[in-house]
Design a protein around this motif. Structure first.
Motif, short mmCIF file in Angstrom:
data_model
loop_
_atom_site.label_atom_id
_atom_site.label_comp_id
_atom_site.label_asym_id
_atom_site.label_seq_id
_atom_site.Cartn_x
_atom_site.Cartn_y
_atom_site.Cartn_z
N LYS A 1 0.81 -1.22 0.00
CA LYS A 1 0.00 0.00 0.00
C LYS A 1 0.84 1.27 0.00
CE LYS A 1 -4.23 -1.74 0.32
NZ LYS A 1 -5.31 -1.44 -0.66
N ASN A 2 2.11 1.18 0.37
CA ASN A 2 2.97 2.35 0.50
C ASN A 2 3.74 2.52 -0.81
OD1 ASN A 2 4.24 4.51 1.70
ND2 ASN A 2 5.74 3.26 2.78
N PHE B 1 -4.58 3.32 -0.82
CA PHE B 1 -3.12 3.28 -0.79
C PHE B 1 -2.58 4.55 -0.13
CE2 PHE B 1 -4.27 0.24 -3.98
CZ PHE B 1 -3.22 -0.66 -4.09
N ARG B 2 -1.27 4.55 0.15
CA ARG B 2 -0.60 5.71 0.73
C ARG B 2 0.48 6.19 -0.25
NH1 ARG B 2 -1.00 1.84 4.43
NH2 ARG B 2 1.21 1.28 4.25
N PRO B 3 0.11 6.98 -1.25
CA PRO B 3 1.10 7.41 -2.25
C PRO B 3 1.95 8.60 -1.77
CG PRO B 3 -1.08 8.20 -2.86
CD PRO B 3 -1.26 7.38 -1.62
N THR B 4 3.20 8.58 -2.17
CA THR B 4 4.12 9.71 -1.99
C THR B 4 4.64 10.08 -3.37
OG1 THR B 4 4.81 9.02 0.22
CG2 THR B 4 6.29 10.49 -0.97
N VAL B 5 4.59 11.35 -3.73
CA VAL B 5 5.09 11.82 -5.02
C VAL B 5 6.32 12.67 -4.78
CG1 VAL B 5 4.60 13.20 -7.08
CG2 VAL B 5 2.79 11.79 -6.06
N VAL B 6 7.43 12.32 -5.42
CA VAL B 6 8.66 13.11 -5.34
C VAL B 6 8.89 13.77 -6.70
CG1 VAL B 6 10.13 11.12 -5.92
CG2 VAL B 6 11.11 13.11 -4.74
N GLU B 7 9.23 15.05 -6.67
CA GLU B 7 9.38 15.85 -7.89
C GLU B 7 10.64 16.69 -7.81
OE1 GLU B 7 9.44 17.95 -11.21
OE2 GLU B 7 8.01 16.30 -10.93
N PHE C 1 9.76 1.72 0.61
CA PHE C 1 8.40 1.69 0.07
C PHE C 1 8.09 0.29 -0.41
CE2 PHE C 1 9.89 6.02 -0.29
CZ PHE C 1 8.79 6.78 0.06
N ASP C 2 6.81 -0.02 -0.45
CA ASP C 2 6.39 -1.32 -0.98
C ASP C 2 6.59 -1.39 -2.49
OD1 ASP C 2 5.51 -2.23 1.57
OD2 ASP C 2 3.63 -1.14 1.30
#
Length: 396
Positions: free
Chosen positions: A3-4, A26-32, A145-146
């Motif tokens: 989910k990560n 889910f638990r999304p993280t966006v890196v930019e 992260f998963d």
């Protein structure tokens, strides 16, 4: 389980994927890499029922219609300003056309309640373990992260780190493109005016919101050249060299280039990746199957994000099954759309005088234009699963 999720890239496909993943728990993280969302930019369009269905299901179609540009007719002229060809607004604008920066902002706003956004940073290494992916960043603290998804475009950093060097997957198609903002000293309204010589296109269009602003769009044929993608002055020099000595309004437009604080410059290329996932790492949008211009990349990226998130949700933690079903559903569709990008350079800037005359003569026939618009609708069509209904049935 699984989910990560870390997503690299806050352009279009990244926030769209984050939106759907957030809706599915889910638990999304966006890196930019950039310090903030990019504003403005070229207009991007959606066309056909598939694109519009995804926008409706996201709940953003009405909002995008409110801020759409309405499309821009394009007039091609000779060096004296006499008209040679006129293309209606719907030819380039599709069913809905918005500025790329506006689209990114809307997607970011809709995904933000369930998404962590990290700007001004980038991934430096990916190490897969039995339980996840250990990720290091240029500035941030290492994290695990998963899953990791590369939604970072044709020059994908995730693809380079996990799949191999860019030259293994990206093919140059013989042209370069550039766009920048400038004062509207030519007094152009809500339209675009273009001038061709063999292998060259210079086009300028009025801003849809501010009559004092305009944007230039240049395309030129060239073998692949080596340049620093972060060196603005080097890129400007390449454009000036390609258009030096040409007439019409090109000298004035090149003068404005020297004053431009921002510039988009890239090759017209396409990405072809044999497999869109490896282990716990996947690709979406242009990183997997992109074309710089003309390949319906924005709409394809939005559709791909919808499908990938839906398959991950249906798989209930089985990432292998999800990645496989996602690629099977999307590959043929994405490659069909991508073919248009392979012809873009030759369409915008035919390499010979005869080629220019043939293009102008054919496209001055309204029947041919109507046929091309219909074909575009067909290409951008795919049967979309209703993932929310499927997930609802599974939960009963």
């Amino acid at each position: 389980m699984n989910k990560n999720v870390l997503i690299s890239g806050a352009g279009i496909a990244g926030p769209a994927l984050a939106y759907w993943l957030g809706r599915y728990g889910f638990r999304p993280t966006v890196v930019e890499l950039t310090p903030a969302l990019r504003a403005g930019g070229q207009a991007v369009d959606f066309r056909g029922e598939t694109h519009l269905t995804v926008l409706k299901r996201m709940g953003v179609l009405a909002e995008l219609r409110r801020i759409q540009t309405g499309g821009s007719p394009i007039r091609f002229v000779d060096e004296h300003g006499r008209s040679l060809l006129h293309l209606p607004a719907e030819f380039a604008g599709g069913d809905v056309e918005v500025l790329r920066g506006d689209l990114a902002r809307v997607l970011c706003e809709h995904s933000r309640p369930h998404t962590e956004y990290v700007f001004g940073d980038s991934i430096t290494s990916l190490t897969e373990t039995t339980g996840g992916v250990q990720v290091t960043f240029r500035h941030g603290t290492p994290r695990e992260f998963d899953l990791v998804i590369g939604a970072d475009g044709l020059h994908s950093n995730v693809r380079r780190l996990a799949f191999g060097p860019e030259e293994n997957f990206v093919r140059h198609l013989g042209y370069y493109a550039a766009t920048w903002q400038l004062p509207n000293d030519l007094g152009i309204g809500r339209c675009s005016v273009g001038y061709n010589t063999p292998g060259r296109l210079a086009r300028v269009g009025g801003d849809h919101r501010d009559a004092a602003k305009a944007s230039a769009f240049f395309v030129f044929a060239s073998p692949q050249v080596t340049y620093d993608r972060h060196d603005l002055e080097q890129q400007k020099a390449l454009i000036v060299k390609a258009f030096a000595g040409l007439g019409w309004e090109i000298p004035r437009l090149l003068d404005s280039l020297q004053q431009a604080p921002e510039l988009y410059f890239d090759s017209i290329s396409r990405a072809d990746v044999p497999a869109w996932s490896t282990g716990r790492i996947g690709l979406v949008g242009d990183a997997a199957c992109g074309a710089t211009i003309g390949g319906m990349g924005t709409g394809t990226g939005m559709v791909a994000a919808y499908v990938l998130a839906g398959e991950l949700a249906l798989a209930n933690g089985d990432r292998r099954a999800a990645f496989s079903r996602y690629e099977n559903a999307m590959r043929g569709y994405a490659q069909g759309c991508q073919k248009g990008g392979s012809r873009t350079g030759k369409f915008l800037a035919p390499g010979t005088t005869v080629g220019l005359r043939i293009r102008n003569g054919l496209l001055n026939r309204r029947s041919l234009l109507n046929w091309m618009l219909k074909e575009g609708q067909k290409i951008s069509t795919i049967d979309l699963p209703d993932y929310r209904s499927q997930l609802g049935r599974l939960s009963k």
